[in-house]
Design a protein around this motif. Sequence first.
Motif, PDB file in Angstrom:
ATOM      1  N   SER A  15       0.822  -1.209   0.000  1.00 12.77           N
ATOM      2  CA  SER A  15       0.000   0.000   0.000  1.00 12.77           C
ATOM      3  C   SER A  15       0.855   1.258   0.000  1.00 12.77           C
ATOM      4  O   SER A  15       0.416   2.314  -0.465  1.00 12.77           O
ATOM      5  CB  SER A  15      -0.942   0.005   1.211  1.00 12.77           C
ATOM      6  OG  SER A  15      -0.225   0.239   2.419  1.00 12.77           O
ATOM      7  N   HIS A 286      -2.973   7.211   2.699  1.00 16.69           N
ATOM      8  CA  HIS A 286      -3.953   7.865   1.823  1.00 16.69           C
ATOM      9  C   HIS A 286      -4.558   9.111   2.468  1.00 16.69           C
ATOM     10  O   HIS A 286      -4.631  10.170   1.848  1.00 16.69           O
ATOM     11  CB  HIS A 286      -5.062   6.860   1.480  1.00 16.69           C
ATOM     12  CG  HIS A 286      -6.153   7.416   0.615  1.00 16.69           C
ATOM     13  ND1 HIS A 286      -5.928   7.864  -0.676  1.00 16.69           N
ATOM     14  CD2 HIS A 286      -7.477   7.605   0.849  1.00 16.69           C
ATOM     15  CE1 HIS A 286      -7.062   8.286  -1.194  1.00 16.69           C
ATOM     16  NE2 HIS A 286      -8.019   8.145  -0.292  1.00 16.69           N
ATOM     17  N   ASP A 382      -9.366   9.748  -8.234  1.00 16.50           N
ATOM     18  CA  ASP A 382      -8.953   9.597  -6.838  1.00 16.50           C
ATOM     19  C   ASP A 382      -9.400  10.787  -5.994  1.00 16.50           C
ATOM     20  O   ASP A 382      -9.803  10.621  -4.837  1.00 16.50           O
ATOM     21  CB  ASP A 382      -7.432   9.446  -6.751  1.00 16.50           C
ATOM     22  CG  ASP A 382      -6.964   8.091  -7.258  1.00 16.50           C
ATOM     23  OD1 ASP A 382      -7.340   7.079  -6.655  1.00 16.50           O
ATOM     24  OD2 ASP A 382      -6.224   8.053  -8.258  1.00 16.50           O
ATOM     25  N   LYS A 386     -11.908  10.530  -2.804  1.00 18.56           N
ATOM     26  CA  LYS A 386     -11.537  10.992  -1.466  1.00 18.56           C
ATOM     27  C   LYS A 386     -12.570  11.966  -0.917  1.00 18.56           C
ATOM     28  O   LYS A 386     -12.949  11.899   0.260  1.00 18.56           O
ATOM     29  CB  LYS A 386     -10.157  11.645  -1.499  1.00 18.56           C
ATOM     30  CG  LYS A 386      -9.610  11.964  -0.108  1.00 18.56           C
ATOM     31  CD  LYS A 386      -8.127  12.267  -0.150  1.00 18.56           C
ATOM     32  CE  LYS A 386      -7.572  12.446   1.253  1.00 18.56           C
ATOM     33  NZ  LYS A 386      -6.105  12.673   1.252  1.00 18.56           N
ATOM     34  N   TRP A 410     -10.269  -1.090 -10.782  1.00 18.21           N
ATOM     35  CA  TRP A 410      -9.932   0.269 -10.338  1.00 18.21           C
ATOM     36  C   TRP A 410     -10.313   0.441  -8.876  1.00 18.21           C
ATOM     37  O   TRP A 410      -9.558   1.004  -8.083  1.00 18.21           O
ATOM     38  CB  TRP A 410     -10.657   1.292 -11.209  1.00 18.21           C
ATOM     39  CG  TRP A 410     -10.230   2.706 -10.978  1.00 18.21           C
ATOM     40  CD1 TRP A 410      -9.247   3.394 -11.621  1.00 18.21           C
ATOM     41  CD2 TRP A 410     -10.776   3.642 -10.013  1.00 18.21           C
ATOM     42  NE1 TRP A 410      -9.134   4.679 -11.130  1.00 18.21           N
ATOM     43  CE2 TRP A 410     -10.062   4.858 -10.140  1.00 18.21           C
ATOM     44  CE3 TRP A 410     -11.794   3.560  -9.058  1.00 18.21           C
ATOM     45  CZ2 TRP A 410     -10.335   5.979  -9.360  1.00 18.21           C
ATOM     46  CZ3 TRP A 410     -12.063   4.680  -8.272  1.00 18.21           C
ATOM     47  CH2 TRP A 410     -11.336   5.869  -8.429  1.00 18.21           C
ATOM     48  N   LYS A 413      -8.121  -1.684  -6.357  1.00 18.11           N
ATOM     49  CA  LYS A 413      -6.824  -1.057  -6.088  1.00 18.11           C
ATOM     50  C   LYS A 413      -6.931   0.056  -5.052  1.00 18.11           C
ATOM     51  O   LYS A 413      -5.926   0.468  -4.477  1.00 18.11           O
ATOM     52  CB  LYS A 413      -6.241  -0.483  -7.389  1.00 18.11           C
ATOM     53  CG  LYS A 413      -5.733  -1.534  -8.363  1.00 18.11           C
ATOM     54  CD  LYS A 413      -5.194  -0.869  -9.627  1.00 18.11           C
ATOM     55  CE  LYS A 413      -4.701  -1.893 -10.624  1.00 18.11           C
ATOM     56  NZ  LYS A 413      -4.202  -1.242 -11.873  1.00 18.11           N
ATOM     57  N   ARG A 414      -8.131   0.545  -4.819  1.00 21.04           N
ATOM     58  CA  ARG A 414      -8.329   1.662  -3.893  1.00 21.04           C
ATOM     59  C   ARG A 414      -9.043   1.235  -2.613  1.00 21.04           C
ATOM     60  O   ARG A 414      -9.663   2.043  -1.936  1.00 21.04           O
ATOM     61  CB  ARG A 414      -9.079   2.785  -4.608  1.00 21.04           C
ATOM     62  CG  ARG A 414      -8.159   3.535  -5.589  1.00 21.04           C
ATOM     63  CD  ARG A 414      -8.872   4.099  -6.761  1.00 21.04           C
ATOM     64  NE  ARG A 414      -7.909   4.772  -7.647  1.00 21.04           N
ATOM     65  CZ  ARG A 414      -7.208   4.133  -8.599  1.00 21.04           C
ATOM     66  NH1 ARG A 414      -7.355   2.827  -8.778  1.00 21.04           N
ATOM     67  NH2 ARG A 414      -6.342   4.802  -9.354  1.00 21.04           N
ATOM     68  N   LYS A 443     -16.104  -0.542   0.577  1.00 26.63           N
ATOM     69  CA  LYS A 443     -14.897  -0.022   1.247  1.00 26.63           C
ATOM     70  C   LYS A 443     -15.293   0.474   2.627  1.00 26.63           C
ATOM     71  O   LYS A 443     -16.166   1.327   2.772  1.00 26.63           O
ATOM     72  CB  LYS A 443     -14.264   1.115   0.448  1.00 26.63           C
ATOM     73  CG  LYS A 443     -12.978   1.643   1.083  1.00 26.63           C
ATOM     74  CD  LYS A 443     -12.311   2.692   0.217  1.00 26.63           C
ATOM     75  CE  LYS A 443     -10.996   3.138   0.841  1.00 26.63           C
ATOM     76  NZ  LYS A 443     -10.296   4.140   0.003  1.00 26.63           N
TER      77      LYS A 443
END
Length: 446
Positions: A15, A286, A382, A386, A410, A413-414, A443
Amino acid sequence: MSLVFPHTFVPWFRSVAPYIHAYRGETFVIGMAGELIAAGKLNAFVQDLSILHAMGIKIVLVHGFRPQVNEQLAAKGHASQYSHGLRITDAVALDCAQEAAGQLRFEIEAAFSQGLPNTPMANATVRVVSGNFLTARPVGIVDGVDFQHSGVVRKVDAAAIQRAMDTGAVVLLSPFGFSPTGEAFNLTMEDVATGTAIALQADKLLFVGEVAGVRENPEDLDSPIDTELALADAERLLARLPEATEPTDVAFYLRHCVRACQAGVERSHIVPFAVDGAILQEVYTHDGIGTMVVDEKLESLREASSDDVAGIIALIEPFERDGTLVKRDRTEIERDVELYTVIEHDGVIFGCAALYPYVEARTAEMAALTVSPAVQGQGDGDRILKRVEQRAKAMGLASIFVLTTRTMHWFIKRGFVQVDPDWLPEERKRKYNWDRRSQVLVKKLP
């Protein structure tokens, strides 16, 4: 001997890898409050800086010395004097500042010279370069107050600092500058760090100080830290805050972050030294740990209004036609427009996403995440993600989810993970299109 568990270490290291790649070769100007040194945290902080250095980041370190100068003045029976948040530097205070700066330079250089086994400094060779890189001018007389030997940065020798960094050295700056006639001026760490970051057009300016960051509600000390502030939002916040005179005031570091971003430094940060490894967390995770002010230039990341409906429709229509997105009629978008986040550049919508909350289930659906093909690959997706996560956290939600047929990787990966459609809140499950067979990804929010 400490144990390393692969099942936690490997995912963590993976990460971090994108940030290692992203920041290699970039220039960070780091302003370190003198209070950090007074709190006995210098060695650990320098070890963290050596890690940044080992990762290929070019570092300019500017140290403060407010408590050290105050201590020297007290030892001489001389009172510290301040006005407008600046030290009034008389002849005695100037001598104390020079003594404190010399002692701190020695301590910082010694910390960078450590090479003890079983520490981050083992096998590290970090050279520290100092010099007369700053030209200063006097503050002068302000509102009838003569600041005497206090000064402000007039010019930074960016070319000389750049040459020193190109040799692999860490550049160390004390808050002192000299006039063309050789007169010494006591400067502030914040002014030196900001002026240096602007002169170098640094990639980041980081203040490591006493405050945890800027809170979402500055009047409420228990409100969460706002991890990212757009420059325009930071400017508006500064306009309503009282003038800062102490390093613990909300506006004290924020005003310098805003000034840096206004002058072309894309990102400036406020990081608490009280948290061990705070600078590593801010740079290599992040969400970070403090507050980041982002210069979005002509680009605006914001919540949508009714004026944006036509732009959102124009953006998402091509993706509806090719089946990437579920078709939404204009009435639906007009009804839900306040749920959308958009990225606008020169009046044109280049990206959007909607957030539909399911409060009882403590989750929300992110829908219609779209970025114009003209700007794909520049990180707009991104940035929208966020901001949507921040909106969901502000609602007290524990997770967000998406339904997708083509962009599953996609999201994975996040930090999204695939779940069975039965996971969906009952209200959303009733609207699930089983013929479309969209993948459901979730998530968890920190």
